[in-house]
Enzyme design. Structure first.
Site, short mmCIF file in Angstrom:
data_model
loop_
_atom_site.label_atom_id
_atom_site.label_comp_id
_atom_site.label_asym_id
_atom_site.label_seq_id
_atom_site.Cartn_x
_atom_site.Cartn_y
_atom_site.Cartn_z
NE ARG B 256 36.40 40.76 -15.16
CZ ARG B 256 37.17 39.91 -15.85
NH1 ARG B 256 38.47 39.96 -15.77
NH2 ARG B 256 36.61 39.00 -16.64
CG HIS B 260 40.01 42.68 -18.86
ND1 HIS B 260 40.65 43.07 -17.70
CD2 HIS B 260 40.70 43.22 -19.88
CE1 HIS B 260 41.70 43.81 -18.02
NE2 HIS B 260 41.75 43.93 -19.34
CE1 TYR B 269 37.27 35.50 -18.06
CE2 TYR B 269 37.42 35.92 -20.41
CZ TYR B 269 37.34 36.39 -19.12
OH TYR B 269 37.34 37.74 -18.89
#
Lengths: 337, 365
Positions: B256, B260, B269
């Site tokens: 990815r 998100h 993160y």
């Protein structure tokens, strides 16, 4: 006079007749064939209470024993319903909704709505509910209020062999998801049931007894308790009107309000625990829509707000009975404004 | 000691990150120009994705989940789906949706909070994007059951991500599909991240594919950034399913590259270095190099394609933005086949209330 059969036979007959009429009707559930793939499968016993007995012999692969996997088979039924089948799922006990509730309230109930109207989800979840079988707290609940809370679901709670057949056929032919709640203590109840298929429309209550003094609104097994109480009270000259809701979603609000307008007194009898149940829902409806007609405060007769006890004496004490209904009726009759 | 069962997981990759064939490519890819439609679909998907983010950033679209870097997965299986197959997508599969006939306008409407975008004019039986995680897996088995009972040579593609493989609905659906031998391709898009939770914190298994073995379903891993590998594996799985060969699980390994969703900031993160590393493996550049090396794709072709995709996406966005919102009473529509009387009363009351509000607003204006 129509022949008499049991509530259980009426369920079985409704399923068989609809499966004969419409080949897209399929059954799914745990142990419903009763030994599919094993020895003796043609003598299918049809689940723990034998409700679907003999259907596998008649309809073969259209009666599917599933793995013990409620979320999968309820969800699969929901998916299959969008793809042209009319699945009737058996959720063995309504208490098992906890492991597949997402598939009912968040999926089945939302498909037509969230798919922009594209999806039809003609699925029926037949499920057994209620106290009285010494089945303890995890197999005895009356959880139909939870389903009634969810827009998009229809909820049926039949009280008699005649109604269970007509309402189940209606449920199978209906193009929305239906939660069909069968009280386990009614399965052996006998009643007149026509042999031919027939339907009973949703949202039309059944007035099982007419009377001008007090309206008793109830459903499921409690209809019989209400009728028993009404018979006893009539000996003392108190005439009760008993309304069997038949379906809680949609609900026949008009019949309730008309009756209360006429009697001015309301007792609501619901086997479910008392917080946010059908009794509170109807009480709120009547307070809002027919408050001026009331001659006395509404009385609710329900189970106490505790789990169903396992012990037989305690369980009997837990379930509302005719004496409790009579006490409530006398209280509303004696109320002085 | 005996060994009652043994399992192995094949891994397929034809193109390395530089776009060089490391093993002979399958028949469908031997004429490289046959891959151009897939390449176009991948570029269109990325163009749409970028536009969706831009619209969200300017307040004209709701929260959006980007599929940046995962285009080969979606286009790969999407390009081998037949019109009669049914797609149950998650929110990162617009490539397959487009190839199966969903329009760009419908997809914009969907993310814009308009459920009319789920009422696809084309693939009537395809499900809309499933936002809850894994709940669509049981539905996929149900659709496949209907195909099987009717004896139809059709297959279902059920998409989900790495995080979803931890959910019970996936295990239950796999088990049902396995025991009933249903025609479903379970397509795991392993993009390494479930919001901020990395793949290794999701499960102790060495692969996600192996979860299929507990359900008696064959499984494989595929380089999800290699369009040829994706198309090859998905094509075989779907052919097998349509022919009555039962379910299959593909774990597509991808990454990815974006957040998100637009409500997330992945820099909180994960470090830039690892993201940069994965950019070197991304699928579009990889296939473009392969096509260019094969002499079927030029700089001019690329420029023309980018312009064409931008034009198509911009036009769809304009149509979406010009679509009037639904009237207030639409909240009652599509709730039931026929609205029960008590709800019909509520609907009528809402129309009245809305009319009064509009009149009041006009009066004030």
């Amino acid at each position: 006079m129509a022949r008499k059969i049991t509530f259980q036979q009426a369920v079985n007959e409704a399923l068989a007749q609809e499966m004969e009429r419409d080949e897209t009707v399929v059954l799914m559930g745990e142990d419903i064939a009763g030994g599919t793939g094993g020895e003796g499968e043609m003598d299918a016993w049809g689940g723990p209470l034998g409700i679907t007995k003999g259907l596998y012999s008649k309809f073969g692969d259209r009666v599917m024993d599933t793995p013990i996997s409620e979320s999968a088979f309820v969800g699969a039924a929901v998916g299959a319903a969008t793809a042209g089948l009319r699945p009737v799922v058996e959720l063995m006990f309504i208490d098992f909704m906890g492991v597949c509730f997402d598939q009912m309230f968040n999926q089945a109930a939302k498909f037509r709505y969230m798919f922009g109207g594209k999806a039809e989800t003609p699925v029926v979840v037949r499920t057994m509910f209620g106290a009285g079988l010494r089945a303890a707290a995890q197999h005895s609940q009356c959880l139909y209020p939870v389903f009634t809370h969810i827009p998009g679901l229809k909820v049926v709670v039949p009280a008699t062999p005649y109604d269970v057949k007509g309402l189940l056929i209606q449920s199978i032919r209906d193009n929305d998801p239906v939660i069909f709640c069968e009280h386990k203590m009614l399965y052996t109840l006998e009643g007149e049931v026509p042999e031919e298929p027939y339907t009973i429309p949703f949202g039309e209550a059944n007035i099982t007894r007419e009377g001008g003094d007090v309206t008793i609104v109830t459903l499921g097994r409690m209809v019989h308790i209400a009728n028993e109480a009404a018979t006893n009270l009539a000996k003392d000259g108190i005439e009760c009107e008993v309304i069997d809701l038949r379906t809680t979603s949609p609900m026949d609000q008009d019949s309730i309000l008309e009756s209360v307008e006429s009697t001015g007194r309301l007792v609501v009898l619901d086997e479910a625990t008392p917080r946010c149940n059908i009794a509170t829902d109807i009480s709120a409806l009547v307070c809002q829509e027919a408050f001026d007609a009331l001659k006395a405060p509404i009385r609710m007769v329900t189970a106490p707000h505790v789990p169903v006890p396992f012990n037989d004496t305690l369980e009997d004490l837990y379930i509302p009975d005719a004496a409790k209904v009579e006490t409530a009726v006398r209280a509303v009759m004696e109320h002085r404004q | 000691m005996s060994k009652p069962a043994a399992f192995d997981i094949p891994y397929t990759r034809f193109l390395d990150p530089e776009g060089r064939a490391i093993v002979p490519v399958p028949a469908f890819a031997q004429d490289a120009s046959a891959l151009i439609p897939d390449y176009r679909a991948m570029v269109l998907t990325r163009t749409y994705d970028a536009k969706a983010i831009a619209l969200q950033r300017t307040g004209r679209l709701g929260t959006y989940a980007s599929c940046l870097g995962q285009e080969a997965v979606s286009v790969g299986f999407g390009s081998v789906m037949q019109p009669g197959d049914v797609l149950l997508p998650t929110y990162r599969e617009p490539g397959a949706q487009l190839l199966h006939g969903v329009t760009l306008v419908e997809m914009f409407l969907c993310w814009g909070g308009d459920e009319r975008g789920h009422d696809f004019a084309g693939p009537r039986e395809d499900f809309p994007v499933c936002i809850p995680v894994a709940t669509q897996a049981p539905h996929a088995t149900g659709v496949a059951l209907a195909f099987k009972l009717r004896g139809e040579a059709r297959a279902v593609v059920c998409c989900f991500g790495d995080g979803a493989t931890s959910k019970g609905d996936i295990y239950e659906a796999l088990n049902l599909a396995g025991v009933w031998q249903l025609p479903v391709l379970f397509m795991i898009t392993n993009n390494q991240w479930a919001i901020s939770v990395p793949r290794e914190a999701q499960t102790a298994t060495a692969t996600l594919a192996q979860k299929a073995f507990a359900a008696g379903i064959p499984a494989e891993q595929v380089d999800g950034n290699d369009l040829i590998a994706m198309r090859h594996a998905a094509g075989q799985a779907l052919e097998k399913a349509r022919a009555g060969g039962g379910p299959h699980v593909i774990e597509a390994l991808t990454y990815r590259l974006g957040d998100h969703t637009t409500a997330d900031d992945a820099t909180r993160y994960r470090d830039d270095e690892s993201v940069s590393r994965h950019w070197k493996e991304e699928p579009i550049a990889r296939l473009r190099r392969y096509l260019a090396d094969a002499g079927v794709w030029s700089k001019g072709d690329e420029e023309a394609l980018i312009a064409a995709c931008a034009k198509e996406v911009d036009a769809a966005a304009e149509t979406y933005l010009a679509t009037p919102p639904e009237p207030p009473e639409a909240m009652f529509d599509h709730l039931y086949a026929t609205l029960p009387p008590s709800l019909a009363k509520q609907r009528a009351a809402l129309i009245e209330e809305a009319a009064a509000l509009i009149a009041e607003a006009k009066g004030n204006g």
